[in-house]
Motif scaffolding. Structure first.
Motif, PDB file in Angstrom:
ATOM      1  N   GLU A 322     -32.085 115.612 -81.849  1.00 49.70           N
ATOM      2  CA  GLU A 322     -31.070 114.274 -82.474  1.00 49.70           C
ATOM      3  C   GLU A 322     -29.793 115.562 -82.815  1.00 49.70           C
ATOM      4  OE1 GLU A 322     -32.468 111.649 -85.098  1.00 49.70           O
ATOM      5  OE2 GLU A 322     -32.171 113.289 -86.554  1.00 49.70           O
ATOM      6  N   GLN A 331     -30.015 108.080 -82.968  1.00 56.55           N
ATOM      7  CA  GLN A 331     -29.284 108.514 -81.672  1.00 56.55           C
ATOM      8  C   GLN A 331     -29.903 108.764 -80.544  1.00 56.55           C
ATOM      9  OE1 GLN A 331     -28.202 112.214 -83.844  1.00 56.55           O
ATOM     10  NE2 GLN A 331     -27.927 110.128 -85.383  1.00 56.55           N
ATOM     11  N   THR A 366     -26.703 104.173 -76.769  1.00 55.37           N
ATOM     12  CA  THR A 366     -25.444 103.445 -77.326  1.00 55.37           C
ATOM     13  C   THR A 366     -25.400 101.805 -77.732  1.00 55.37           C
ATOM     14  OG1 THR A 366     -25.544 102.059 -75.761  1.00 55.37           O
ATOM     15  CG2 THR A 366     -24.237 104.089 -75.437  1.00 55.37           C
ATOM     16  N   PHE A 367     -24.888 102.592 -78.942  1.00 52.39           N
ATOM     17  CA  PHE A 367     -25.138 101.129 -80.668  1.00 52.39           C
ATOM     18  C   PHE A 367     -25.896  99.866 -80.044  1.00 52.39           C
ATOM     19  CE2 PHE A 367     -24.218  98.022 -83.465  1.00 52.39           C
ATOM     20  CZ  PHE A 367     -25.208  98.070 -84.179  1.00 52.39           C
ATOM     21  N   LEU A 539     -19.571 105.532 -86.598  1.00 49.79           N
ATOM     22  CA  LEU A 539     -19.714 105.524 -85.482  1.00 49.79           C
ATOM     23  C   LEU A 539     -19.252 105.995 -84.099  1.00 49.79           C
ATOM     24  CD1 LEU A 539     -20.977 101.546 -86.435  1.00 49.79           C
ATOM     25  CD2 LEU A 539     -22.569 103.527 -85.654  1.00 49.79           C
ATOM     26  N   LEU A 542     -19.796 109.257 -84.185  1.00 42.81           N
ATOM     27  CA  LEU A 542     -21.583 109.500 -83.764  1.00 42.81           C
ATOM     28  C   LEU A 542     -21.599 109.721 -82.386  1.00 42.81           C
ATOM     29  CD1 LEU A 542     -24.114 110.479 -84.447  1.00 42.81           C
ATOM     30  CD2 LEU A 542     -24.195 107.833 -85.050  1.00 42.81           C
ATOM     31  N   LYS A 543     -21.896 110.892 -81.544  1.00 47.00           N
ATOM     32  CA  LYS A 543     -22.802 110.711 -80.975  1.00 47.00           C
ATOM     33  C   LYS A 543     -23.916 111.033 -80.113  1.00 47.00           C
ATOM     34  CE  LYS A 543     -17.999 112.720 -78.179  1.00 47.00           C
ATOM     35  NZ  LYS A 543     -17.204 113.549 -77.661  1.00 47.00           N
ATOM     36  N   SER A 544     -24.526 110.679 -79.537  1.00 51.10           N
ATOM     37  CA  SER A 544     -25.984 110.977 -78.077  1.00 51.10           C
ATOM     38  C   SER A 544     -26.120 111.488 -76.973  1.00 51.10           C
ATOM     39  CB  SER A 544     -26.891 109.779 -78.698  1.00 51.10           C
ATOM     40  OG  SER A 544     -27.752 109.550 -77.750  1.00 51.10           O
ATOM     41  N   TYR A 549     -21.438 106.999 -79.364  1.00 54.50           N
ATOM     42  CA  TYR A 549     -22.488 106.061 -80.067  1.00 54.50           C
ATOM     43  C   TYR A 549     -21.963 104.478 -79.468  1.00 54.50           C
ATOM     44  CZ  TYR A 549     -26.665 105.299 -82.706  1.00 54.50           C
ATOM     45  OH  TYR A 549     -27.750 103.440 -82.981  1.00 54.50           O
TER      46      TYR A 549
END
Length: 589
Positions: A322, A331, A366-367, A539, A542-544, A549
């Motif tokens: 992650e 993530q 994504t969230f 948020l 944050l990246k995935s 995200y």
């Protein structure tokens, strides 16, 4: 005069509150800067992977830079392997460097030496056909299909008369190998190896290894068989409408489910071996004509950086690849449902399957994915949209319900209607604790009951949770420990948290709920708003796997909002998510 001056000075409570207002933002800012520095430091995994800060698809790297990074990665891994060889794994390196000699007794003794402390490894010595050629069959009790081995390997070899008709002496090794493979054994999977350690590994995985006198290689025959669990309905993702089958602990069964669910030649499955001491098979799957190639390469790169003795469950893989291990938000999505995995692959995402676990991993995330359910697409768009909106509202209540209760009663009772605030205050008469302590008592009790209900046997777990909640809540109210209105607030919050389709997403909200409660207890609505802003800023950052995200929300894309808060009819959802940059963005013509 001094009394007059002291009259203008604020009370100690106001001074302490002002100190907190000054100190807490500075502390939070310092912590955020420390986290950024921590993320900026290159970890061991980052050195091996040579990825950029925070992970993500390295689209900005030039080809020359990637070659340099790969060379440095290879050199560092070679140095590490050399260091391990010199400091602790001498015996294993020595065993792996040995080869079969073709002398039956020597090779047989060599294999017995490396497996002498493995009592479940069995050896069956016999003669092949009328030529009386010495042979031995190695297999593992419990993982090898003995009936299939006896019928397809042992019996044909011992009674192989026709292939040797007219021969007065045993054939050469090459001819004998051709006869055994093409005329005698009846197995479909045949491999060869000349290393004792590799052959032992194959035996431990359930294969049968055939050793023949005069041959410097052994036959690795696919006869593995283990106890498998049938496809059952996933317990953690139950649906009212949809497929009633889920993954199990056998990797081949899981891959076959995906193949059967998506009958297409574009479904790619790439196999990896993870684990240094205990090796397991891992499969990365994606749609070749849809998934972005840079995303596929990034996932593959992170899989190759896994350096651990044993990958016991897919959660190990999730934590090791992650982007941000300090974030409370997941993530990578985990699921037991093949239909959810196939739907993600058709959007351009990548999935990971691991042998020994029914949970597959989906990336990037994504969230909004954490609040979506497959039922949203199986039902008509109006009911699906309504249920999704209820989940978003339930997530908000689960996160901010107790904190709003604390802030309104402790700092802003004037914002509550007069009759309601009088009713609340009268119900709190005799409660000896502040609002924060009162809420913590109930929240901790509910969390303990929830955890106990999960660990107890299924027949009594739900009943214990319901009865325990009723008894504890009623007893706490009658004892004057908590107020009735707080019991209602905590119950609504707990019920709202159960509306999350993903259990792991509910855990994240439960964790953040306590932080919101402490913020509300210190600064009231100001603290709740400050906590919300910090949460949103995290948020947004944050990246995935290089994908934002909250990319479905910002920047605004009309095509992505068709499947965000609400789900429009399928006739309008003609494009795949833009933020994934798929090769083929059109779902249908």
């Amino acid at each position: 005069m001094w009394n007059t001056i002291r009259g203008f000075l604020p009370s100690w409570a106001v001074l302490v509150q002002g100190l907190f207002v000054l100190v807490v933002p500075i502390t939070i800012s310092s912590v955020m800067k420390w986290v950024e520095r921590k993320e900026g430091q290159t970890s061991r995994r980052g050195i091996r992977a040579a990825g950029r800060k925070g992970g993500g698809v390295p689209s900005a790297q030039k080809p020359g830079e990637r070659e340099k990074v790969q060379k440095s990665t290879n050199s560092s891994s070679e140095n590490k392997n050399n260091a391990q060889t010199n400091t602790g794994f001498g015996k294993e390196e020595e065993a792996s460097s040995q080869v079969f000699t073709g002398r039956f007794q020597d090779d047989l003794q060599q294999f017995k030496n490396i497996s002498m402390d493995m009592s479940d490894v069995n050896v069956r010595e016999f003669y092949i056909g009328p030529m009386k050629i010495k042979a031995a069959l190695f297999f593992l009790a419990g993982l090898t299909d003995k009936e299939g081995m006896d019928h397809d390997i042992l019996k044909p070899l011992m009674y192989a008369d026709r292939p040797f008709e007219g021969m007065i002496a045993a054939p050469e090794a090459a001819s004998l190998k051709d006869i055994i493979v093409h005329q005698v054994i009846l197995t479909s999977e045949v491999e060869y190896t000349g290393h004792p350690m590799k052959s032992l590994q194959k035996v431990l995985f359930g294969a049968a290894v055939l050793m023949v006198d005069g041959m410097k290689e052994v036959f690795v025959l696919g006869t593995s068989k283990g106890r498998t669990r049938g496809g059952e309905e996933p317990v953690s993702e139950a649906l009212l409408r949809g497929p009633r089958i889920g993954f199990n602990e056998t990797l081949s069964d899981n891959t076959s489910m995906l193949r059967r669910h998506g009958r297409t030649t574009e479904l790619a499955m790439i196999s990896f071996t993870v684990g240094k001491r205990i090796q397991k098979e891992l499969v990365m799957t994606y749609m070749k004509d849809i998934a972005n190639q840079e995303l596929v390469e990034e996932v593959e790169r992170r899989i190759r950086t896994i350096d651990i003795d044993d990958v016991q469950e897919s959660g190990f893989v999730e934590q090791l690849i992650e982007d941000n291990y300090l974030s409370p938000f997941q993530q990578i999505q985990n699921t037991e449902r093949p239909d959810r995995v196939m739907a993600a692959l058709l959007e351009g995402r990548v999935a990971i399957l691991l042998d020994g676990t029914p949970f597959a991993l989906i990336m990037p995330v994504t969230f909004s994915m954490l609040l979506q359910s497959p039922e949203d697409y199986y039902d008509r768009w109006l009911p699906g949209s309504l249920l999704r909106l209820l989940r978003f509202f339930g997530a908000f209540v689960s996160l901010f319900g107790p904190s709003l209760y604390i802030s309104f009663l402790s700092f802003h009772p004037g914002l509550i209607p007069t009759k309601l605030v009088i009713s609340i205050m009268s119900s709190r008469q005799g409660v000896p604790f502040p609002v924060l302590i009162e809420a913590l008592i109930m929240e901790v009790s509910i969390e303990i009951l929830r955890e106990a209900g999960l660990r107890l046997p299924k027949p009594i777990g739900p009943a214990m949770g319901i009865v325990g909640g009723l008894i504890i809540g009623q007893a706490a109210v009658e004892a004057g420990i908590v107020s009735p209105i707080l019991v209602i607030v905590v119950a609504v919050t707990a019920i709202s948290s159960f509306s999350m389709p993903m259990y792991s997403a509910g855990i994240t909200l439960r964790l953040l709920r306590f932080a919101a409660m402490f913020s509300a207890a210190m600064f009231g609505l100001y603290g709740v708003i400050l906590f919300f802003l910090l949460l949103v800023s995290h948020l947004i950052k944050l990246k995935s796997f290089g994908v934002p995200y909250v990319g479905m929300a910002v920047p605004y894309r009309m095509s992505d909002w068709k499947d965000f808060f609400i789900r429009l009819p399928l006739q309008f959802m003609k494009r795949r998510p833009t933020l994934l940059k798929p090769k083929n963005p059109i779902r249908k013509g």
